[in-house]
Design a protein around this motif. Structure first.
Motif, PDB file in Angstrom:
ATOM      1  N   ARG A   1       0.868  -1.176   0.000  1.00 33.41           N
ATOM      2  CA  ARG A   1       0.000   0.000   0.000  1.00 33.41           C
ATOM      3  C   ARG A   1       0.901   1.220   0.000  1.00 33.41           C
ATOM      4  NH1 ARG A   1      -4.189  -0.727   4.800  1.00 33.41           N
ATOM      5  NH2 ARG A   1      -3.389  -2.756   5.350  1.00 33.41           N
ATOM      6  N   GLY A   2       0.356   2.350   0.305  1.00 36.53           N
ATOM      7  CA  GLY A   2       1.170   3.538   0.501  1.00 36.53           C
ATOM      8  C   GLY A   2       2.059   3.886  -0.670  1.00 36.53           C
ATOM      9  N   GLY A   3       1.471   3.999  -1.860  1.00 37.60           N
ATOM     10  CA  GLY A   3       2.229   4.476  -3.005  1.00 37.60           C
ATOM     11  C   GLY A   3       3.101   3.439  -3.656  1.00 37.60           C
ATOM     12  N   ALA A   4       2.570   2.252  -3.897  1.00 37.11           N
ATOM     13  CA  ALA A   4       3.325   1.228  -4.617  1.00 37.11           C
ATOM     14  C   ALA A   4       3.505   1.702  -6.057  1.00 37.11           C
ATOM     15  CB  ALA A   4       2.595  -0.105  -4.571  1.00 37.11           C
ATOM     16  N   LYS A   5       4.749   1.958  -6.450  1.00 33.98           N
ATOM     17  CA  LYS A   5       5.051   2.522  -7.768  1.00 33.98           C
ATOM     18  C   LYS A   5       5.710   1.496  -8.667  1.00 33.98           C
ATOM     19  CE  LYS A   5       3.819   6.696  -6.536  1.00 33.98           C
ATOM     20  NZ  LYS A   5       2.508   7.171  -6.845  1.00 33.98           N
ATOM     21  N   THR A   6       5.340   1.539  -9.931  1.00 35.50           N
ATOM     22  CA  THR A   6       5.854   0.617 -10.936  1.00 35.50           C
ATOM     23  C   THR A   6       7.299   0.924 -11.287  1.00 35.50           C
ATOM     24  OG1 THR A   6       3.651   0.382 -11.896  1.00 35.50           O
ATOM     25  CG2 THR A   6       5.508  -0.214 -13.305  1.00 35.50           C
ATOM     26  N   PHE A   7       8.098  -0.128 -11.424  1.00 31.76           N
ATOM     27  CA  PHE A   7       9.425  -0.026 -12.017  1.00 31.76           C
ATOM     28  C   PHE A   7       9.346  -0.594 -13.430  1.00 31.76           C
ATOM     29  CE2 PHE A   7      13.369  -2.498 -12.964  1.00 31.76           C
ATOM     30  CZ  PHE A   7      14.139  -1.417 -13.348  1.00 31.76           C
ATOM     31  N   LEU A   8       9.562   0.233 -14.403  1.00 27.81           N
ATOM     32  CA  LEU A   8       9.614  -0.097 -15.826  1.00 27.81           C
ATOM     33  C   LEU A   8       8.300  -0.635 -16.365  1.00 27.81           C
ATOM     34  CD1 LEU A   8      11.363  -0.131 -18.369  1.00 27.81           C
ATOM     35  CD2 LEU A   8      12.130  -2.426 -17.718  1.00 27.81           C
ATOM     36  N   ILE A   9       7.853  -1.804 -15.870  1.00 25.62           N
ATOM     37  CA  ILE A   9       6.624  -2.412 -16.391  1.00 25.62           C
ATOM     38  C   ILE A   9       5.960  -3.252 -15.302  1.00 25.62           C
ATOM     39  CG2 ILE A   9       7.907  -4.381 -17.306  1.00 25.62           C
ATOM     40  CD1 ILE A   9       5.808  -4.627 -19.509  1.00 25.62           C
ATOM     41  N   LEU A  10       4.667  -3.169 -15.261  1.00 26.63           N
ATOM     42  CA  LEU A  10       3.886  -4.049 -14.393  1.00 26.63           C
ATOM     43  C   LEU A  10       2.719  -4.551 -15.229  1.00 26.63           C
ATOM     44  CD1 LEU A  10       3.936  -5.060 -11.454  1.00 26.63           C
ATOM     45  CD2 LEU A  10       2.305  -3.275 -10.914  1.00 26.63           C
ATOM     46  N   GLU A  11       2.695  -5.841 -15.479  1.00 26.26           N
ATOM     47  CA  GLU A  11       1.610  -6.441 -16.252  1.00 26.26           C
ATOM     48  C   GLU A  11       0.480  -6.797 -15.301  1.00 26.26           C
ATOM     49  OE1 GLU A  11       3.444  -9.766 -18.193  1.00 26.26           O
ATOM     50  OE2 GLU A  11       4.752  -8.470 -19.386  1.00 26.26           O
ATOM     51  N   VAL A  12      -0.728  -6.424 -15.681  1.00 28.78           N
ATOM     52  CA  VAL A  12      -1.902  -6.617 -14.838  1.00 28.78           C
ATOM     53  C   VAL A  12      -2.953  -7.401 -15.627  1.00 28.78           C
ATOM     54  CG1 VAL A  12      -3.774  -5.459 -13.593  1.00 28.78           C
ATOM     55  CG2 VAL A  12      -1.482  -4.438 -13.635  1.00 28.78           C
ATOM     56  N   THR A  13      -3.495  -8.444 -15.011  1.00 27.07           N
ATOM     57  CA  THR A  13      -4.610  -9.185 -15.588  1.00 27.07           C
ATOM     58  C   THR A  13      -5.766  -9.119 -14.595  1.00 27.07           C
ATOM     59  OG1 THR A  13      -3.067 -10.672 -16.704  1.00 27.07           O
ATOM     60  CG2 THR A  13      -5.365 -11.396 -16.541  1.00 27.07           C
ATOM     61  N   ILE A  14      -6.898  -8.623 -15.069  1.00 29.69           N
ATOM     62  CA  ILE A  14      -8.110  -8.517 -14.255  1.00 29.69           C
ATOM     63  C   ILE A  14      -9.126  -9.501 -14.824  1.00 29.69           C
ATOM     64  CG2 ILE A  14      -9.987  -7.005 -13.488  1.00 29.69           C
ATOM     65  CD1 ILE A  14      -8.012  -4.626 -13.942  1.00 29.69           C
ATOM     66  N   VAL A  15      -9.561 -10.463 -14.000  1.00 29.66           N
ATOM     67  CA  VAL A  15     -10.541 -11.460 -14.420  1.00 29.66           C
ATOM     68  C   VAL A  15     -11.849 -11.128 -13.699  1.00 29.66           C
ATOM     69  CG1 VAL A  15     -11.111 -13.904 -14.541  1.00 29.66           C
ATOM     70  CG2 VAL A  15      -8.707 -13.174 -14.708  1.00 29.66           C
ATOM     71  N   GLU A  16     -12.792 -10.590 -14.451  1.00 30.48           N
ATOM     72  CA  GLU A  16     -14.068 -10.169 -13.883  1.00 30.48           C
ATOM     73  C   GLU A  16     -14.894 -11.379 -13.441  1.00 30.48           C
ATOM     74  OE1 GLU A  16     -17.458  -6.996 -15.225  1.00 30.48           O
ATOM     75  OE2 GLU A  16     -16.817  -8.454 -16.717  1.00 30.48           O
ATOM     76  N   ILE A  17     -15.575 -11.228 -12.315  1.00 26.95           N
ATOM     77  CA  ILE A  17     -16.484 -12.256 -11.805  1.00 26.95           C
ATOM     78  C   ILE A  17     -17.900 -11.681 -11.872  1.00 26.95           C
ATOM     79  CG2 ILE A  17     -17.094 -13.709  -9.845  1.00 26.95           C
ATOM     80  CD1 ILE A  17     -14.151 -13.170  -8.847  1.00 26.95           C
ATOM     81  N   VAL A  18     -18.788 -12.382 -12.554  1.00 28.38           N
ATOM     82  CA  VAL A  18     -20.176 -11.907 -12.699  1.00 28.38           C
ATOM     83  C   VAL A  18     -21.132 -12.904 -12.054  1.00 28.38           C
ATOM     84  CG1 VAL A  18     -19.701 -10.566 -14.782  1.00 28.38           C
ATOM     85  CG2 VAL A  18     -20.396 -12.944 -14.998  1.00 28.38           C
ATOM     86  N   GLY A  19     -22.303 -12.401 -11.698  1.00 30.83           N
ATOM     87  CA  GLY A  19     -23.345 -13.277 -11.169  1.00 30.83           C
ATOM     88  C   GLY A  19     -23.278 -13.504  -9.673  1.00 30.83           C
ATOM     89  N   ILE A  20     -22.473 -12.708  -8.959  1.00 26.44           N
ATOM     90  CA  ILE A  20     -22.436 -12.826  -7.498  1.00 26.44           C
ATOM     91  C   ILE A  20     -22.737 -11.471  -6.859  1.00 26.44           C
ATOM     92  CG2 ILE A  20     -20.764 -14.714  -7.545  1.00 26.44           C
ATOM     93  CD1 ILE A  20     -18.637 -12.728  -6.588  1.00 26.44           C
ATOM     94  N   GLU A  21     -23.179 -11.520  -5.632  1.00 26.77           N
ATOM     95  CA  GLU A  21     -23.372 -10.316  -4.834  1.00 26.77           C
ATOM     96  C   GLU A  21     -22.266 -10.292  -3.786  1.00 26.77           C
ATOM     97  OE1 GLU A  21     -25.513  -7.746  -5.080  1.00 26.77           O
ATOM     98  OE2 GLU A  21     -26.176  -8.665  -6.964  1.00 26.77           O
TER      99      GLU A  21
END
Length: 145
Positions: free
Chosen positions: A108-128
């Protein structure tokens, strides 16, 4: 225990650039794409991060114990996105290191990227599910169902 069963929705691939903030960037994508629930994977590098490595104390109230990771160094992590009353919130734990110095925790507290950070977001649908204020801890904790 609480749980709900859903399905995979969209999959979002992103690249963060040098100096970009981990939480700010991922929450911005989630807000723009209206992602309410998701699993998140990251791979790449951190320039720096203040990392929660556990509780400094548990009573009378949990107080986080922070350590500073000073990179540049390698990082990988897993997390989730669930919304609170203000929108999508990322909760992520990661391992990061440089040479023989390794640290695992919640960056937390300002985690900053060095050069490259690859991010994959897998959406979850159908739940509350969402983050709700827990009076006992004062934290927004995940509630399912």
């Amino acid at each position: 225990m609480e749980y709900s069963v859903g399905q995979t929705g969209r999959v979002i691939a992103a690249r963060l650039f040098e100096g970009e903030d981990l939480y700010e960037s991922i929450e911005q994508i989630a807000t723009k794409e209206q992602v309410r629930c998701a699993a998140v994977l990251i791979t790449g590098g951190f320039r720096k991060a203040d990392v929660v490595v556990g509780p400094k104390q548990e009573e009378p109230k949990i107080e986080p114990d922070f350590r500073t990771f000073t990179g540049p160094g390698e990082a990988f992590g897993v997390g989730t996105i669930y919304c609170d009353d203000t929108g999508p919130k990322l909760h992520l734990h990661a391992a990061m290191g440089r040479g023989g110095q390794n640290l695992v925790g919640c960056p937390r507290g300002g985690a900053k990227t060095f050069l490259i950070l690859e991010v994959t977001i897998v959406e979850i649908v159908g739940i509350e599910a969402g983050r709700k204020l827990d009076p006992a801890t004062g934290w927004n904790l995940l509630r399912v169902g």
